[in-house]
Write an enzyme that holds these catalytic residues in place. Structure first.
Site, mmCIF file in Angstrom:
data_model
loop_
_atom_site.group_PDB
_atom_site.id
_atom_site.type_symbol
_atom_site.label_atom_id
_atom_site.label_comp_id
_atom_site.label_asym_id
_atom_site.label_seq_id
_atom_site.Cartn_x
_atom_site.Cartn_y
_atom_site.Cartn_z
ATOM 1 N N GLN A 134 -2.232 -10.932 -2.116
ATOM 2 C CA GLN A 134 -3.597 -11.278 -1.624
ATOM 3 C C GLN A 134 -4.708 -10.747 -2.549
ATOM 4 O O GLN A 134 -5.800 -11.147 -2.387
ATOM 5 C CB GLN A 134 -3.681 -10.425 -0.269
ATOM 6 C CG GLN A 134 -2.924 -11.062 0.873
ATOM 7 C CD GLN A 134 -2.784 -10.162 2.046
ATOM 8 O OE1 GLN A 134 -3.395 -9.085 2.144
ATOM 9 N NE2 GLN A 134 -2.196 -10.718 3.403
ATOM 10 N N ASP A 272 7.422 -12.087 5.140
ATOM 11 C CA ASP A 272 7.028 -12.195 6.496
ATOM 12 C C ASP A 272 8.346 -12.977 7.053
ATOM 13 O O ASP A 272 8.103 -12.931 8.236
ATOM 14 C CB ASP A 272 5.756 -13.134 6.454
ATOM 15 C CG ASP A 272 4.628 -12.298 6.057
ATOM 16 O OD1 ASP A 272 4.775 -11.011 6.109
ATOM 17 O OD2 ASP A 272 3.588 -13.136 5.917
#
Length: 389
Positions: A134, A272
């Site tokens: 990110q 994830d």
């Protein structure tokens, strides 16, 4: 897609689901940065941002919102105070903040409130993405907004597929970015979004339904792009490797009940996916191994500890070997059921719910409201799939 539209030159419409807490956080922050949003049936109309000098940005619990918005505020020269909830202040930010400080931005505060001031200028940027991709996405979103061209050199390895998603969105938003080895060359000048766009279906959330279909009585999933750049699209292939029957029929992913067997895979690019895959492999015959899981400790929860606790409570033998960064899961025919904690983590809540499909007694999930972070309708969709006898 919201961010590029918010800093483009013309109004546009984005079709998609904006009901999750993370989407709400992004909309709040972009509104604070001067953009306007009008809800329309099935989407949102976006009016590009007007210049603001100061803002307060409430990121809720969204790590992506925070890590994208901080460099955006710096690129726009908006003096911004960031606040957030629960574990967000514990999520790593040091590498990103140091990079911004190296380019003239001032940072005040440790944790929340966090205030940044000053304005970035075009130049040569360096970031380490080992703890989060990110950081890279935030800079890739911000640097095209500068007056002048920049380079971004990236060190470390982490979740390359998420950066691929970013580059795909940027390309379709008029940004000019090229790459040579580990350096991105970024043309300044902003974005050129107009007209209507549609957000893809979410492969990360679809992973839980794939597992439910394999362990239960089958399922059909629509609105998925089979050639998506989303990394969690690989879950379908991993489940096929484990013996799952998944196929495309009339544009939908059809999942049929299957007897699964053990596999080994590296989760470094798809962290994830671990909660959903851990449930599938816990119901598979044999011993499965998931490597590259240490970064799970810095998610919405200590997701590594949470997964181990969930599986243990379900009667599954699971062990983490830190020297190999490997999670070993011994498959069982059925889960015991029992009370599970969501750890305030949306993916743990969904994983526990899916595990109930193969449990011999009821599963109770405390903190199940955590699904609001990414999928508020999860339990309503789950209930709608209930079979009747």
């Amino acid at each position: 897609m919201l961010i590029t539209a918010a800093f483009s030159r013309a109004e546009s419409v984005l079709w998609g689901d904006f009901s999750s807490d993370d989407m709400s956080a992004t909309l709040r922050v972009l509104t604070a940065f001067g953009a306007k949003f009008e809800g329309v049936e099935g989407g949102v109309k976006i009016t590009p941002a007007v210049k603001v000098e100061r803002a307060e940005a409430d990121c809720g619990e969204s790590g992506s919102t925070l890590r994208f918005a901080v460099p955006l505020a710096a690129a726009l020269g908006i003096e911004t105070t960031f606040i957030g909830a629960k574990r967000l202040s514990e999520r790593p930010m040091e590498e990103l903040l140091n990079c911004l400080k190296d380019h003239g931005v001032k940072v005040a505060g440790e944790g929340f409130p966090l205030t940044i001031s000053g304005k970035l200028s075009a130049g040569d940027y360096i970031i380490d993405r080992s703890r989060s991709s990110q950081f890279v996405t935030g800079l890739l979103l911000a640097l095209p907004l500068l007056n002048g061209d920049s380079t971004l050199t990236v060190h470390g390895e982490a979740s390359k597929t998420y950066i691929d998603i970013t580059l795909d969105v940027l390309k379709n938003s008029g940004a000019q970015i090229t790459k040579q080895e580990n350096t991105f060359f970024i043309r300044g000048g902003g974005y050129s979004v107009s007209g209507e766009r549609k957000a893809e279906g979410d492969w990360s959330n679809a992973a839980f339904w794939m597992v439910a279909g394999l362990l239960g009585e089958g399922i059909s999933i629509g609105n998925l792009n089979p050639s998506s750049r989303q990394g969690d699209r690989l879950v379908a292939e991993l489940l096929r490797q484990a013996g799952g029957n998944l196929s495309w029929e009339n544009g939908r992913l059809t999942v049929k009940p299957s007897e699964l067997h053990s596999i080994t895979f590296d989760a470094d690019d798809i962290p994830d996916a671990v909660p959903a895959m851990s449930v599938a492999l816990a119901a598979a015959k044999g011993t499965s191994v998931i490597t590259g899981v240490k970064r799970l400790r810095i998610k919405e929860s200590d997701r590594l500890t949470a997964v181990i606790d969930m599986l243990t409570r379900l009667g599954v033998a699971v062990t983490y070997f830190s020297a190999d960064d490997a999670l070993k899961i011994e498959g069982v025919p059925h889960f015991t059921g029992g009370t599970l904690s969501s750890y305030n983590d949306h993916r743990l809540a969904m994983a526990g719910a899916v595990a109930a499909v193969r449990a011999v007694s009821p599963v109770t999930i405390t903190g199940a409201e955590a699904v609001k972070k990414s999928y508020p309708a999860f339990f309503a969709d789950y209930e709608s799939l209930r079979t009747t006898e």
